[in-house]
Design a protein around this motif. Structure first.
Motif, PDB file in Angstrom:
ATOM      1  N   MET A  66       0.832  -1.208   0.000  1.00 62.98           N
ATOM      2  CA  MET A  66       0.000   0.000   0.000  1.00 62.98           C
ATOM      3  C   MET A  66       0.865   1.256   0.000  1.00 62.98           C
ATOM      4  O   MET A  66       0.525   2.249  -0.655  1.00 62.98           O
ATOM      5  CB  MET A  66      -0.926   0.011   1.225  1.00 62.98           C
ATOM      6  CG  MET A  66      -2.049  -0.985   1.141  1.00 62.98           C
ATOM      7  SD  MET A  66      -3.186  -0.623  -0.211  1.00 62.98           S
ATOM      8  CE  MET A  66      -2.762  -1.883  -1.381  1.00 62.98           C
ATOM      9  N   ASN A  67       1.982   1.228   0.704  1.00 64.46           N
ATOM     10  CA  ASN A  67       2.890   2.373   0.727  1.00 64.46           C
ATOM     11  C   ASN A  67       3.430   2.644  -0.674  1.00 64.46           C
ATOM     12  O   ASN A  67       3.461   3.798  -1.124  1.00 64.46           O
ATOM     13  CB  ASN A  67       4.029   2.091   1.708  1.00 64.46           C
ATOM     14  CG  ASN A  67       4.805   3.328   2.068  1.00 64.46           C
ATOM     15  OD1 ASN A  67       4.387   4.440   1.780  1.00 64.46           O
ATOM     16  ND2 ASN A  67       5.946   3.129   2.683  1.00 64.46           N
ATOM     17  N   GLY A  68       3.842   1.609  -1.372  1.00 62.86           N
ATOM     18  CA  GLY A  68       4.333   1.777  -2.735  1.00 62.86           C
ATOM     19  C   GLY A  68       3.243   2.219  -3.693  1.00 62.86           C
ATOM     20  O   GLY A  68       3.463   3.050  -4.567  1.00 62.86           O
ATOM     21  N   PHE A  69       2.049   1.668  -3.531  1.00 63.65           N
ATOM     22  CA  PHE A  69       0.936   2.023  -4.411  1.00 63.65           C
ATOM     23  C   PHE A  69       0.564   3.494  -4.260  1.00 63.65           C
ATOM     24  O   PHE A  69       0.450   4.226  -5.245  1.00 63.65           O
ATOM     25  CB  PHE A  69      -0.273   1.134  -4.095  1.00 63.65           C
ATOM     26  CG  PHE A  69      -1.486   1.446  -4.922  1.00 63.65           C
ATOM     27  CD1 PHE A  69      -1.581   0.987  -6.221  1.00 63.65           C
ATOM     28  CD2 PHE A  69      -2.526   2.191  -4.399  1.00 63.65           C
ATOM     29  CE1 PHE A  69      -2.700   1.277  -6.988  1.00 63.65           C
ATOM     30  CE2 PHE A  69      -3.638   2.485  -5.161  1.00 63.65           C
ATOM     31  CZ  PHE A  69      -3.723   2.027  -6.456  1.00 63.65           C
ATOM     32  N   PHE A  70       0.366   3.933  -3.019  1.00 56.58           N
ATOM     33  CA  PHE A  70      -0.016   5.332  -2.798  1.00 56.58           C
ATOM     34  C   PHE A  70       1.131   6.286  -3.101  1.00 56.58           C
ATOM     35  O   PHE A  70       0.897   7.408  -3.557  1.00 56.58           O
ATOM     36  CB  PHE A  70      -0.532   5.532  -1.375  1.00 56.58           C
ATOM     37  CG  PHE A  70      -1.878   4.912  -1.148  1.00 56.58           C
ATOM     38  CD1 PHE A  70      -2.963   5.272  -1.929  1.00 56.58           C
ATOM     39  CD2 PHE A  70      -2.062   3.954  -0.178  1.00 56.58           C
ATOM     40  CE1 PHE A  70      -4.203   4.688  -1.736  1.00 56.58           C
ATOM     41  CE2 PHE A  70      -3.293   3.361   0.024  1.00 56.58           C
ATOM     42  CZ  PHE A  70      -4.370   3.736  -0.756  1.00 56.58           C
ATOM     43  N   GLY A  71       2.356   5.851  -2.877  1.00 54.58           N
ATOM     44  CA  GLY A  71       3.504   6.688  -3.218  1.00 54.58           C
ATOM     45  C   GLY A  71       3.595   6.912  -4.716  1.00 54.58           C
ATOM     46  O   GLY A  71       3.812   8.036  -5.179  1.00 54.58           O
ATOM     47  N   MET A  72       3.424   5.847  -5.505  1.00 56.08           N
ATOM     48  CA  MET A  72       3.489   5.975  -6.962  1.00 56.08           C
ATOM     49  C   MET A  72       2.299   6.777  -7.489  1.00 56.08           C
ATOM     50  O   MET A  72       2.449   7.585  -8.413  1.00 56.08           O
ATOM     51  CB  MET A  72       3.522   4.578  -7.599  1.00 56.08           C
ATOM     52  CG  MET A  72       3.905   4.605  -9.040  1.00 56.08           C
ATOM     53  SD  MET A  72       5.548   5.296  -9.254  1.00 56.08           S
ATOM     54  CE  MET A  72       5.928   4.735 -10.861  1.00 56.08           C
TER      55      MET A  72
END
Length: 51
Positions: A26-32
């Motif tokens: 989720m951190n990578g998804f929202f960051g991207m």
């Protein structure tokens, strides 16, 4: 029998760090998503300035 007694068992997970895979996902998804949104709105503003 010529089996090597010094082989590490891969099921021991000695060097594995405790991580939350779902949080990392989720951190990578929202960051991207945030990065792409910033780039998108930056390009929209640049287009309005140029025209």
């Amino acid at each position: 029998m010529d089996a090597n007694p010094h082989v590490n068992d891969p099921r021991q997970h000695i060097n594995e760090e405790p991580r939350n895979d779902f949080f990392d996902l989720m951190n990578g998804f929202f960051g991207m998503t945030t990065l792409m949104a910033v780039i998108f709105f930056g390009m929209v503003i640049l287009k309005f300035i140029a025209s």
